[in-house]
Design an enzyme around this catalytic site. Sequence first.
Site, PDB file in Angstrom:
ATOM      1  CB  THR A  18      -0.945   0.004   1.217  1.00  0.00           C
ATOM      2  OG1 THR A  18      -1.686  -1.215   1.248  1.00  0.00           O
ATOM      3  CG2 THR A  18      -1.915   1.174   1.173  1.00  0.00           C
ATOM      4  CE1 TYR A  63       0.727  -9.554   2.919  1.00  0.00           C
ATOM      5  CE2 TYR A  63       2.442  -7.984   2.311  1.00  0.00           C
ATOM      6  CZ  TYR A  63       1.133  -8.420   2.234  1.00  0.00           C
ATOM      7  OH  TYR A  63       0.233  -7.719   1.469  1.00  0.00           O
ATOM      8  CE  LYS A  90      -1.005  -7.692   5.153  1.00  0.00           C
ATOM      9  NZ  LYS A  90      -0.445  -6.489   4.483  1.00  0.00           N
ATOM     10  CB  VAL A 112      -2.078  -6.000   8.275  1.00  0.00           C
ATOM     11  CG1 VAL A 112      -1.195  -4.930   7.629  1.00  0.00           C
ATOM     12  CG2 VAL A 112      -1.313  -6.713   9.391  1.00  0.00           C
TER      13      VAL A 112
END
Length: 294
Positions: free
Chosen positions: A47, A134, A162, A203
């Site tokens: 992001t 992740y 995540k 998240v």
Amino acid sequence: MSIRERKLWTALATPMQENGDLHLEDFASLVHRQDDAGNGVLVLGSTGEGLALGLEDKKKVVETAASLNIEVPLMVGVGGFNLREQIEWIEYCQQFEVDAFLLVTPLYAKPGEKGQVEWFKALLDAADKPCMLYNVPSRTGTKMSPLVLSELHDHPNFLALKEASGSIEEYQDYRKTAPDVACYSGDDALLPFFAMAGCSGLVSVASNVWPKAVHRYVEWCLDGRGPELLPLWQECSDVLFRAPNPIPVKVLLKEKGWISSATLRPPLTGDEVEDISVLKNADQMIQNWYENNS
């Protein structure tokens, strides 16, 4: 609140000026909004367009975030395919007030499960901070092997996972492999389902534009109230992904007056958003929900 008790992390967008340079004043303002809402801050994730920024820009982002004297913890994204460069990046960041790292599976190379274990172990060994691993195969091209969790879950720097594959089944497989590992949803809309399956938090992308409302949403989901939130939150969070992330987020941040420009680094472009009214309607619905439940 300890870093392990933090239930919400915001994968923060990186504001830019119209010429593409960093807008560090707008960036600092966004960090303070998250601090005010009590949300952990993750910089230089997908992001935050971390892979589109050069090394000097990434350094400026970390230096700025670490200088703001915020109360919430700061996490920094680590991602690429050159292991030595990622270790050097971790070592650089550890000069500053950084609290954690987000370690993504290697990009493009598509390593096997043993290669993944070696990659993550090297990064965990290099860090002297807690690390969230992740899994995001839609971006990296590789699903994290469950062997990574079974081999590394006892590493002292392993904080959490995540999970952003978009698959509840895969999330459950990870939970079975390492039931003691804290798991965070990487998908705003799936949090109600992940919460029912025992996740530790979120998240979030949506908390860029709704920091306090998403904080409340996470609290309710973890309290077992997720099903009643599904229709509204699924509709509104899905609006933020009708173009590649973080395009809609930046457009809405600009529309709300929180950043000066919705500029993105190529190959992303704000031209992908053709109807801003859809974003504005979602924003109003979430604001109304939050005001009615405060």
